[in-house]
Enzyme design. Structure first.
Site, PDB file in Angstrom:
ATOM      1  N   HIS A   1       0.838  -1.286   0.020  1.00  0.00           N
ATOM      2  CA  HIS A   1      -0.089   0.136   0.011  1.00  0.00           C
ATOM      3  C   HIS A   1       0.838   1.214  -0.203  1.00  0.00           C
ATOM      4  CE1 HIS A   1      -4.390  -1.337   0.705  1.00  0.00           C
ATOM      5  NE2 HIS A   1      -3.461  -2.498   0.591  1.00  0.00           N
TER       6      HIS A   1
ATOM      7  N   VAL B   1       1.559   3.470  -4.208  1.00  0.00           N
ATOM      8  CA  VAL B   1       1.047   4.651  -4.490  1.00  0.00           C
ATOM      9  C   VAL B   1       2.299   5.769  -4.476  1.00  0.00           C
ATOM     10  CG1 VAL B   1      -0.593   6.358  -3.530  1.00  0.00           C
ATOM     11  CG2 VAL B   1      -0.957   4.004  -3.028  1.00  0.00           C
TER      12      VAL B   1
ATOM     13  N   ASP C   1       7.564   5.832   0.488  1.00  0.00           N
ATOM     14  CA  ASP C   1       7.914   7.061   0.977  1.00  0.00           C
ATOM     15  C   ASP C   1       7.284   7.298   2.444  1.00  0.00           C
ATOM     16  OD1 ASP C   1       5.480   7.407   0.383  1.00  0.00           O
ATOM     17  OD2 ASP C   1       5.983   9.132  -1.024  1.00  0.00           O
TER      18      ASP C   1
ATOM     19  N   SER D   1       4.343   7.588   2.978  1.00  0.00           N
ATOM     20  CA  SER D   1       3.069   8.244   2.955  1.00  0.00           C
ATOM     21  C   SER D   1       1.775   7.500   3.839  1.00  0.00           C
ATOM     22  CB  SER D   1       2.733   8.744   1.567  1.00  0.00           C
ATOM     23  OG  SER D   1       2.440   7.560   0.808  1.00  0.00           O
TER      24      SER D   1
ATOM     25  N   PRO E   1      -5.529  -1.458  -6.867  1.00  0.00           N
ATOM     26  CA  PRO E   1      -6.778  -1.999  -7.425  1.00  0.00           C
ATOM     27  C   PRO E   1      -8.043  -2.336  -6.421  1.00  0.00           C
ATOM     28  CG  PRO E   1      -4.927  -3.012  -8.269  1.00  0.00           C
ATOM     29  CD  PRO E   1      -4.492  -2.168  -6.996  1.00  0.00           C
TER      30      PRO E   1
ATOM     31  N   SER F   1      -1.646 -15.325   0.735  1.00  0.00           N
ATOM     32  CA  SER F   1      -1.471 -16.572   1.332  1.00  0.00           C
ATOM     33  C   SER F   1      -1.456 -16.548   2.805  1.00  0.00           C
ATOM     34  CB  SER F   1      -0.053 -17.203   1.069  1.00  0.00           C
ATOM     35  OG  SER F   1       0.490 -18.289   1.924  1.00  0.00           O
TER      36      SER F   1
ATOM     37  N   ASP G   1       3.388 -19.372   1.814  1.00  0.00           N
ATOM     38  CA  ASP G   1       3.640 -20.559   0.837  1.00  0.00           C
ATOM     39  C   ASP G   1       2.853 -20.553  -0.192  1.00  0.00           C
ATOM     40  OD1 ASP G   1       1.421 -21.495   1.927  1.00  0.00           O
ATOM     41  OD2 ASP G   1       2.113 -22.989   3.206  1.00  0.00           O
TER      42      ASP G   1
HETATM   43  C1  HEM Z   1      -4.881  -6.629  -7.063  1.00  0.00           C
HETATM   44  C2  HEM Z   1      -3.928  -6.177  -6.165  1.00  0.00           C
HETATM   45  C3  HEM Z   1      -4.669  -6.611  -4.601  1.00  0.00           C
HETATM   46  C4  HEM Z   1      -5.676  -6.410  -4.194  1.00  0.00           C
HETATM   47  C5  HEM Z   1      -7.163  -5.883  -4.952  1.00  0.00           C
HETATM   48  C6  HEM Z   1      -5.800  -6.694  -2.761  1.00  0.00           C
HETATM   49  C7  HEM Z   1      -7.056  -6.542  -1.957  1.00  0.00           C
HETATM   50  C8  HEM Z   1      -6.920  -6.833  -0.525  1.00  0.00           C
HETATM   51  C9  HEM Z   1      -8.224  -7.089   0.370  1.00  0.00           C
HETATM   52  C10 HEM Z   1      -9.438  -6.630  -0.054  1.00  0.00           C
HETATM   53  C11 HEM Z   1      -7.747  -7.475   1.450  1.00  0.00           C
HETATM   54  C12 HEM Z   1      -8.678  -7.734   2.659  1.00  0.00           C
HETATM   55  C13 HEM Z   1      -8.859  -6.710   3.602  1.00  0.00           C
HETATM   56  C14 HEM Z   1      -9.681  -7.005   4.580  1.00  0.00           C
HETATM   57  O1  HEM Z   1     -11.004  -7.374   4.358  1.00  0.00           O
HETATM   58  O2  HEM Z   1      -9.501  -6.876   5.984  1.00  0.00           O
HETATM   59  C15 HEM Z   1      -6.278  -7.932   1.371  1.00  0.00           C
HETATM   60  C16 HEM Z   1      -5.566  -8.472   2.429  1.00  0.00           C
HETATM   61  C17 HEM Z   1      -4.089  -8.422   2.570  1.00  0.00           C
HETATM   62  N1  HEM Z   1      -3.177  -8.080   1.152  1.00  0.00           N
HETATM   63 FE1  HEM Z   1      -3.925  -7.571  -0.489  1.00  0.00          FE
HETATM   64  N2  HEM Z   1      -4.465  -7.019  -2.080  1.00  0.00           N
HETATM   65  C18 HEM Z   1      -3.683  -6.890  -3.529  1.00  0.00           C
HETATM   66  C19 HEM Z   1      -2.383  -7.040  -3.790  1.00  0.00           C
HETATM   67  C20 HEM Z   1      -1.498  -7.316  -2.420  1.00  0.00           C
HETATM   68  C21 HEM Z   1      -0.044  -7.301  -2.406  1.00  0.00           C
HETATM   69  C22 HEM Z   1       0.823  -7.186  -3.790  1.00  0.00           C
HETATM   70  C23 HEM Z   1       0.450  -7.676  -1.087  1.00  0.00           C
HETATM   71  C24 HEM Z   1       1.683  -7.816  -0.687  1.00  0.00           C
HETATM   72  C25 HEM Z   1       2.752  -7.952  -1.459  1.00  0.00           C
HETATM   73  C26 HEM Z   1      -1.031  -7.833  -0.216  1.00  0.00           C
HETATM   74  C27 HEM Z   1      -1.001  -8.407   0.747  1.00  0.00           C
HETATM   75  C28 HEM Z   1      -2.033  -8.322   1.723  1.00  0.00           C
HETATM   76  C29 HEM Z   1      -1.984  -9.035   2.899  1.00  0.00           C
HETATM   77  C30 HEM Z   1      -0.747  -9.520   3.828  1.00  0.00           C
HETATM   78  C31 HEM Z   1      -3.198  -8.896   3.447  1.00  0.00           C
HETATM   79  C32 HEM Z   1      -3.924  -9.497   4.945  1.00  0.00           C
HETATM   80  C33 HEM Z   1      -3.810  -8.472   5.747  1.00  0.00           C
HETATM   81  C34 HEM Z   1      -4.050  -8.719   7.030  1.00  0.00           C
HETATM   82  O3  HEM Z   1      -4.868  -9.771   7.405  1.00  0.00           O
HETATM   83  O4  HEM Z   1      -4.072  -7.707   7.922  1.00  0.00           O
HETATM   84  N3  HEM Z   1      -2.055  -7.588  -1.223  1.00  0.00           N
HETATM   85  N4  HEM Z   1      -5.869  -7.407   0.287  1.00  0.00           N
END
Ligand code: HEM
Ligand SMILES: *[C@@H]1O[C@H](CO)[C@@H](O)[C@H](O)[C@H]1NC(C)=O
Length: 327
Positions: free
Chosen positions: A71, A75, A79, A81, A167, A198, A255
């Site tokens: 995040h 964006v 930095d 932000s 996105p 994962s 994993d």
């Molecule tokens: C198309 C790209 C992505 C979208 C649309 C997306 C969207 C989301 C959404 C909707 C959640 C759940 C939030 C919630 O309901 O609490 C989430 C969780 C998460 N995302 Fe993504 N994400 C994307 C890419 C990434 C990338 C590239 C990473 C890191 C390399 C990432 C790491 C995480 C992690 C670690 C969680 C779990 C957070 C937690 O349990 O506190 N995401 N993401």
């Protein structure tokens, strides 16, 4: 011949000298390995130790550091932000819809305090975001990634343009690929980065449209039943802590179960599941599902690219004293 050689080495010396002088003149430097070697030799060790301590107390902090990197970096720039709080005209990125579910920001302050104690006003919050993700990935059983440092902190939040970079959970794969492409991450790297899903959780607000009124046909029916049990209402209260784990087999390990689950139609978000329906991404899903080392290798490469997106390295940035506020 001999004088040609001399001339040649003189010219290359001159080129080096000029580029060195130019660098000094413009005040610019590059990200470097171990950039705090002189100014704060213990910096990287302190961050690592803090990440370990926090992980031992609250395991999901490591998960948060991985999401923070995405995040913050996608964006505009890596930095910090993201870490700015809403105060005097600054609107926090953390309050944006896309940041929904982000947590553990208060523990970034714990890491920063430990650094300020050792070397005040020296280590940037942006480098904390990068290195805590690097060390968090290791705590989650992911690969070790060598990361450069020297990022400066922004003086602004980009809360108003977040949607142009991050996105949505239900965006198309082509939009997702183009967003990552624009920061130099190819299709293979993008598929690997989503493997971060994962670990961690997804709240029901991001799931219910796949369950109600009818079940998304790309979702395994038994899994849909399980998810309906987790999310019994089509209109969940966003404040209620109703969620499902991303990967029920190994929820705290980075994993390739994410990819195995996708092949079984057990992807949680639409963006996740779509990786199996697009011919551009499907072959990588298949390969990552069968080869965890390959996933880790691609994940490392892509995390590194993301962490070096457009860093602020000159006097445009600062080293914040408190990651939550500009100095
Ligand atoms: C198309 C790209 C992505 C979208 C649309 C997306 C969207 C989301 C959404 C909707 C959640 C759940 C939030 C919630 O309901 O609490 C989430 C969780 C998460 N995302 Fe993504 N994400 C994307 C890419 C990434 C990338 C590239 C990473 C890191 C390399 C990432 C790491 C995480 C992690 C670690 C969680 C779990 C957070 C937690 O349990 O506190 N995401 N993401
Ligand atoms: C995606 O989900 C949001 C709610 O999170 C909704 O407002 C929007 O209409 C959905 N978009 C599509 C294309 O389904």
């Amino acid at each position: 011949m001999a004088s040609n050689k001399k001339l040649y080495s003189f010219l290359s010396f001159l080129t080096l000298l000029i580029s060195f002088l130019l660098q000094c003149y413009s005040g610019k430097s590059e990200l470097q390995l171990n950039s705090y070697a002189n100014s704060c030799p213990k910096a990287e060790e302190i961050i690592k130790q803090q990440v370990i301590n926090l992980y031992n107390k609250h395991g999901n902090t490591a998960v948060s550091w991985v999401r923070n990197l995405f995040h913050d970096c996608i964006v505009e720039s890596c930095d910090a932000s993201l870490l700015l709080e809403t105060v005097n005209g600054v609107q926090s990125e953390q309050a944006a819809q896309r940041s929904f579910g982000m947590r553990n920001f208060k523990y970034v302050s714990t890491i920063k305090k430990a650094l300020e104690k050792e070397c005040p006003l020296t280590v940037s919050c942006a480098d904390i975001v990068a290195l805590s993700a690097r060390d968090g990935i290791v705590m989650l059983g992911g690969p070790r990634i060598e990361m450069k440092t020297g990022r400066k902190d922004s003086r602004d939040s980009y809360a108003n343009v977040i949607d142009d970079f991050i996105p949505n959970h239900n965006d198309s794969i082509s939009l997702v690929l183009s967003r990552f492409q624009s920061i130099g991450i190819d299709t293979e790297g993008t598929v690997a980065l989503l493997g971060a899903h994962s670990v961690g959780r997804v709240h029901c607000v991001n799931l219910v449209h796949r369950l109600y009124p009818t079940v998304d046909p790309t979702l395994d029916p038994d899994y849909a039943k399980y998810l309906k049990g987790r999310c019994p209402s089509p209109n969940p209260d966003p404040k209620a802590v109703l969620y499902s784990r991303n990967d029920r087999e190994t929820p705290m390990i980075l994993d390739n179960f994410y990819y195995k689950n996708l092949l079984k139609h057990k992807g949680l978000l639409i963006v996740d599941q779509q990786l199996t329906s697009d011919p551009l991404t499907f072959p990588y899903v298949q390969r990552m599902a069968t080869d965890n080392d390959y996933f880790h290798q691609q994940f490392s490469r892509a995390v590194l690219l993301m962490s070096e997106n457009n860093p602020v390295i000159d006097s445009q940035g600062e080293i914040r004293k408190d990651c939550r506020f500009v100095n």
